[in-house]
Design an enzyme around this catalytic site. Structure first.
Site, PDB file in Angstrom:
ATOM      1  CB  SER A  25       3.696  16.025 -65.934  1.00 48.65           C
ATOM      2  OG  SER A  25       4.259  15.006 -66.729  1.00 48.65           O
TER       3      SER A  25
HETATM    4  N1  SAH Z   1       5.830  15.506 -71.540  1.00 49.70           N
HETATM    5  C1  SAH Z   1       4.423  15.227 -71.788  1.00 49.70           C
HETATM    6  C2  SAH Z   1       3.842  14.149 -70.895  1.00 49.70           C
HETATM    7  C3  SAH Z   1       4.360  12.845 -71.274  1.00 49.70           C
HETATM    8  S1  SAH Z   1       3.366  11.427 -70.874  1.00 49.70           S
HETATM    9  C4  SAH Z   1       3.575  16.486 -71.660  1.00 49.70           C
HETATM   10  O1  SAH Z   1       4.098  17.546 -71.342  1.00 49.70           O
HETATM   11  O2  SAH Z   1       2.377  16.400 -71.935  1.00 49.70           O
HETATM   12  C5  SAH Z   1       4.532  10.245 -71.493  1.00 49.70           C
HETATM   13  C6  SAH Z   1       4.579  10.141 -72.989  1.00 49.70           C
HETATM   14  O3  SAH Z   1       5.678   9.289 -73.307  1.00 49.70           O
HETATM   15  C7  SAH Z   1       3.354   9.477 -73.619  1.00 49.70           C
HETATM   16  O4  SAH Z   1       2.800  10.302 -74.593  1.00 49.70           O
HETATM   17  C8  SAH Z   1       3.908   8.180 -74.209  1.00 49.70           C
HETATM   18  O5  SAH Z   1       3.266   7.791 -75.418  1.00 49.70           O
HETATM   19  C9  SAH Z   1       5.361   8.549 -74.451  1.00 49.70           C
HETATM   20  N2  SAH Z   1       6.314   7.446 -74.563  1.00 49.70           N
HETATM   21  C10 SAH Z   1       6.366   6.293 -73.868  1.00 49.70           C
HETATM   22  N3  SAH Z   1       7.433   5.553 -74.258  1.00 49.70           N
HETATM   23  C11 SAH Z   1       8.086   6.274 -75.217  1.00 49.70           C
HETATM   24  C12 SAH Z   1       9.267   6.060 -76.019  1.00 49.70           C
HETATM   25  N4  SAH Z   1       9.992   4.951 -75.923  1.00 49.70           N
HETATM   26  N5  SAH Z   1       9.612   7.036 -76.887  1.00 49.70           N
HETATM   27  C13 SAH Z   1       8.893   8.163 -77.032  1.00 49.70           C
HETATM   28  N6  SAH Z   1       7.761   8.420 -76.309  1.00 49.70           N
HETATM   29  C14 SAH Z   1       7.377   7.491 -75.408  1.00 49.70           C
END
Ligand code: SAH
Length: 217
Positions: free
Chosen positions: A65
């Site tokens: 993000s």
């Molecule tokens: N917080 C992260 C950015 C997250 S992007 C950072 O600091 O880099 C969103 C992430 O959520 C992705 O990696 C995606 O694979 C994950 N995601 C999506 N659905 C999910 C779920 N049900 N459980 C766990 N992770 C999930």
């Protein structure tokens, strides 16, 4: 200027120009954003863009993000040093590192095993030791270590998954982007005497939360 000084200066500028100037004033949050080496959480080819005012690709169609959004969500969680925190959407591990700097213990759930592996490597490279990455569907939470003082969802949810509400501690806060697949609003839920209240903090865009209480895979 040494290489290390260059990154420190980039972080100071990021905090001043992108974050404090837009209204994030919690000094603990600003200090965490000045200390965590974000360039160690982006793929090597994006390292020079690590402190830019935008999200960046981290592989498998996922993103780290924008720094400002990380700061806003962290501030909304109102973390105390003793807090136990659950993050859904581990991604690069950067947001988890910020949470780990401000709280006692962080569990971060990531559904894509390769991405989870990258998060683990990034966190150990940055010397962060109080974050545990768990592979799985974060919409179910992590009942084994519940309840949590703070829960952060960093993927776009159709609504707040009920298991996560159940896993909030008394006095706990949950922050999430909730809405459609294309546009969401930041919501903060607070649990007091068993009752959950909601506050809204404006529009954001995240990659989708996929899972049982998210969007269908
Ligand atoms: N917080 C992260 C950015 C997250 S992007 C950072 O600091 O880099 C969103 C992430 O959520 C992705 O990696 C995606 O694979 C994950 N995601 C999506 N659905 C999910 C779920 N049900 N459980 C766990 N992770 C999930």
């Amino acid at each position: 200027m040494t290489g290390q000084d260059r990154w420190e200066e980039a972080r100071r500028n990021m905090v001043e120009l992108q974050i404090a100037s837009r209204g994030v004033h919690d000094e603990r949050v600003l200090s965490a954003m000045r200390s965590v080496p974000r360039h160690l959480f982006v793929p090597p080819s994006y390292r020079d863009a690590a402190y830019n005012d935008c999200p960046l690709p981290i592989g498998r169609g996922q993103t780290i993000s924008q720094p400002y959004i990380v700061a806003v969500m962290t501030e909304l969680l109102q973390l105390m040093p003793g807090d136990r925190v659950l993050e859904i959407g581990g991604g690069s591990g950067y947001q988890a590192a910020i949470l780990g700097t401000l709280a006692r213990k962080v569990i971060s759930i990531e559904r894509i095993p390769d991405v989870a592996e990258m998060a683990k490597e990034n966190l150990s490279g940055a010397g962060i030791t109080n974050v545990t990455i768990v592979i799985g569907d974060g919409t179910l939470g992590h009942p084994a270590k519940a309840p949590y003082d703070a829960i952060l969802i960093t993927a776009a949810a159709p609504d707040v998954p009920p298991p996560l509400i159940d896993q909030m501690a008394e006095g706990g806060r949950l922050v999430a982007p909730v809405g459609s697949r294309d546009l969401q609003e930041l919501v903060r839920c607070t649990k007091k005497e068993g009752t959950v209240t909601r506050e809204y903090f404006g529009g954001v865009v995240f990659v989708p939360l996929l899972g049982e209480y998210g969007w269908q895979v």
